[in-house]
Design an enzyme around this catalytic site. Sequence first.
Site, PDB file in Angstrom:
ATOM      1  N   ASP A   1      40.704  44.743  40.102  1.00  0.00           N
ATOM      2  CA  ASP A   1      39.782  45.221  41.125  1.00  0.00           C
ATOM      3  C   ASP A   1      40.296  45.056  42.530  1.00  0.00           C
ATOM      4  OD1 ASP A   1      37.590  46.220  40.027  1.00  0.00           O
ATOM      5  OD2 ASP A   1      36.481  44.335  39.941  1.00  0.00           O
TER       6      ASP A   1
ATOM      7  N   TYR B   1      42.703  35.404  32.566  1.00  0.00           N
ATOM      8  CA  TYR B   1      42.268  35.434  33.960  1.00  0.00           C
ATOM      9  C   TYR B   1      41.905  34.030  34.414  1.00  0.00           C
ATOM     10  CZ  TYR B   1      41.853  40.552  34.011  1.00  0.00           C
ATOM     11  OH  TYR B   1      42.105  41.903  33.975  1.00  0.00           O
TER      12      TYR B   1
END
Lengths: 485, 485
Positions: B139, B218
């Site tokens: 993102d 992540y």
Amino acid sequence: MQLREGSMSEEVLLARVKALEEEVERLKAQLKVERDGAKREERTETSTSHQTESLKHQEGEENRSKQKKRGAERPFDFSVHPRRHVALRLAYLGWEYQGFAVQENTDNTVEARLFEALLKTKLIQDRQTSNYHRCGRTDKGVSAFSQVISIDLRSTQYGGGLGVTVPAGVEVKGKGSAEELPYVKILNRVLPQDIRILQWAPVETGFSARFDCQSRTYRYYFHRGDLDVDLMAEAAKRYEGTHDFRNICKMDVGNGVLQFQRTILSASIQPAQLNPTCPNDPHELYFFQVKGLAFLYHQVRCMMALLLLIGQKLEAPEIIEQLLDVEKNPRKPQYSMAVDYPLVLYDCHFECVDWRNEPEEENHVLNSLHQHWVQNAVKTQVLLGMIQGLQKTTTEMTSLQCWLMEGSRQKKYQPLLDRPRCQSLESRIQHFVKRGRLEQEEGENGEETTVFRGKRSKHSHLTRTNQILEQNHGEKTQDCPLQNL
Amino acid sequence: MQLREGSMSEEVLLARVKALEEEVERLKAQLKVERDGAKREERTETSTSHQTESLKHQEGEENRSKQKKRGAERPFDFSVHPRRHVALRLAYLGWEYQGFAVQENTDNTVEARLFEALLKTKLIQDRQTSNYHRCGRTDKGVSAFSQVISIDLRSTQYGGGLGVTVPAGVEVKGKGSAEELPYVKILNRVLPQDIRILQWAPVETGFSARFDCQSRTYRYYFHRGDLDVDLMAEAAKRYEGTHDFRNICKMDVGNGVLQFQRTILSASIQPAQLNPTCPNDPHELYFFQVKGLAFLYHQVRCMMALLLLIGQKLEAPEIIEQLLDVEKNPRKPQYSMAVDYPLVLYDCHFECVDWRNEPEEENHVLNSLHQHWVQNAVKTQVLLGMIQGLQKTTTEMTSLQCWLMEGSRQKKYQPLLDRPRCQSLESRIQHFVKRGRLEQEEGENGEETTVFRGKRSKHSHLTRTNQILEQNHGEKTQDCPLQNL
């Protein structure tokens, strides 16, 4: 990002407005750095966006903003309000600014933002008549946790009080008991997020933030890397006492600084965290803390530069005595000073000043500092995570270099005392005497003394007295021709 | 900070939000212009400086730079060079970018910079023919320590080798023994400082960074503040296993994501420093680490948002099971996800890929990360010093709030399950079926199945196959209408 009206409650909207306003502030701050043109435009926008909030504190603002809507501006009548001489204590992040003091060559200074806020909120009529003094200047990129200014502000104290002057023939009845204006709150509403007023204090009309300051403390933060911190701590002690610092500052003869003796009350190296994670972690942070009566231009960054050279074992601690000995070394060797952003004017000491907090306001300030901190701390950790991840795979280990010197490091280090030298103080004085900005007079006992006559320059508004007093103030914002050597 | 809560009508607020949103967009646009401008300059500088160095490796570069001087650009003949299918491992700081993947609405993406570099260095002829796959998208504002792409690059291996294709009828003799191009060095010379290639690997021609990725990890960094970290750690475990995450992501039906079951291999909370300074310091940093086969759009930031609510004791850990139970909760309650900048695509796991380091290059990368780190670490400490100094004087102690949720906190917390709900998956599907982007077909056993037909949109260049495969990739860069609610 788009707004879905149906689904938003008022509190969500309020939160959204808040968030957006913060975003706008943040973006504007960024733009400020990137684009000169943006600055002027930005401030006019901020002012309109701020008007709503200042309404409730401020008739002045109210009248003004109402008129703005009508496009007309009725002059605010200062003559019917008392004035009060106060001290303001402010903190700022100097990273986005060209320094504290107003300059001719840029508008992007902390002082410029401060006076915009004072004028916008009608706390002063203009700078000239505001009886303004600052405790110290800070350079481009330098921050302050405790900058102090003294100034006359509009007051509600018709009944008088410490530092209050009530204009003659003003209707007093019923106004005596009013609370003082919430100066901290009023100003923080209109100042940029990275400049915050912390406290205010009523002071005697004669009080000067500059001349009544007892001492100033600076902090310079750095990481251990491959520095010998103990050696630096030992070396730092050598700065203590009264010495001639002409070789450890930027000589500012052009502004009438002719005397380079300064007194350092204490100089030490301390870990930033009270209990370090692991004492030999190269990522451990420390600071150099130095307390003195007053400082010369770029003095702290030059002091730090020497400590960094000593910490890297490029110079011996004795270099400090050698440079403080102006008999042996009358001319400063050319060297880079330490970079600006780790330096903080950490404290200014005043005796018997009764600081007033506005508790509600303190929390706002703490919150905005926290918010700044979180973002920096998290990004720092993201980077550290990458560094540590990379060190696992790297075939050869690299040491964490020192990135705090200006200019670029040379392949082969040249010892300070073997380097080219700057002009001596005497030849600098001669230079300015020739240009008529200094004058050689005969002193009482027949010896020659040099007197500053002022100059036509960005400091030309200062009186001769000011100029001579420059000898006693902190760092000034100006370019240093030597800084990249 | 600048808002008088409860004092504005909804229309006023909506108007203000719109105005502010427009201003934010305007400022971002301005900032982008500045930044892209700056980046472009920076890149051309590095590239020219690179050309001089790379001459010795690169005839192609050589011809090119010579022609540059003549101002003319002779087309580079790719047909005489072997192609090699390779994997590149890259790290980037996503804070200044609009995300990894190229988008129609902005040029400021990591992928855009990457392809500029690949084209500039003549490692590829164009993106279309480069056989390019990326492991995951990230993102806007999200960083990566280990993004992986697979692509065909120009090679020196005329003698063939793993992943090498030698064009037919090319003169081979004497060229067989050449070393492969120093891909890492070549690309890092022309990439912006905040995008670095870490390693490269020769791979089978059929290898895909996207489809051969075994799992993705992540990390989301955060500070303790007043969070109950143990409770968060306990809650994180509840994500492990295979669940339907439609309530813990942004449903991306419009791009053909119709299946929301994902498998989380591990989810934990860990301290960022192995031996925390003092275990209850609110400034202590931690990270949420989650490893999965693949992730949905905004999944990790929604997972983190829930953990932050749990850590603040605003929700019970059970909320996770409740939201994973799509029978009981078929519609997602509206909530803000966690902010972008603390998120890092930390690792992508591949089996039997033989990564090659270029040691000299590794040091450059480490140095530039160090330099970034020093600046962030020092500024973080400056802020912490101010916070600690302020806490000494503050009359009332404030707790270190959580600043990691988008939008900003409401005065009164509304439990997730009492909040307005988003559309159900079914009604979203109907919406797109009506718009003809989804088609309802009869499956083999007569049941109804939904098939994606692609759309005319910013993703229209993707084939239907791509679209269906979107189900299996990581986060995507797109606006999320709910993200600020």
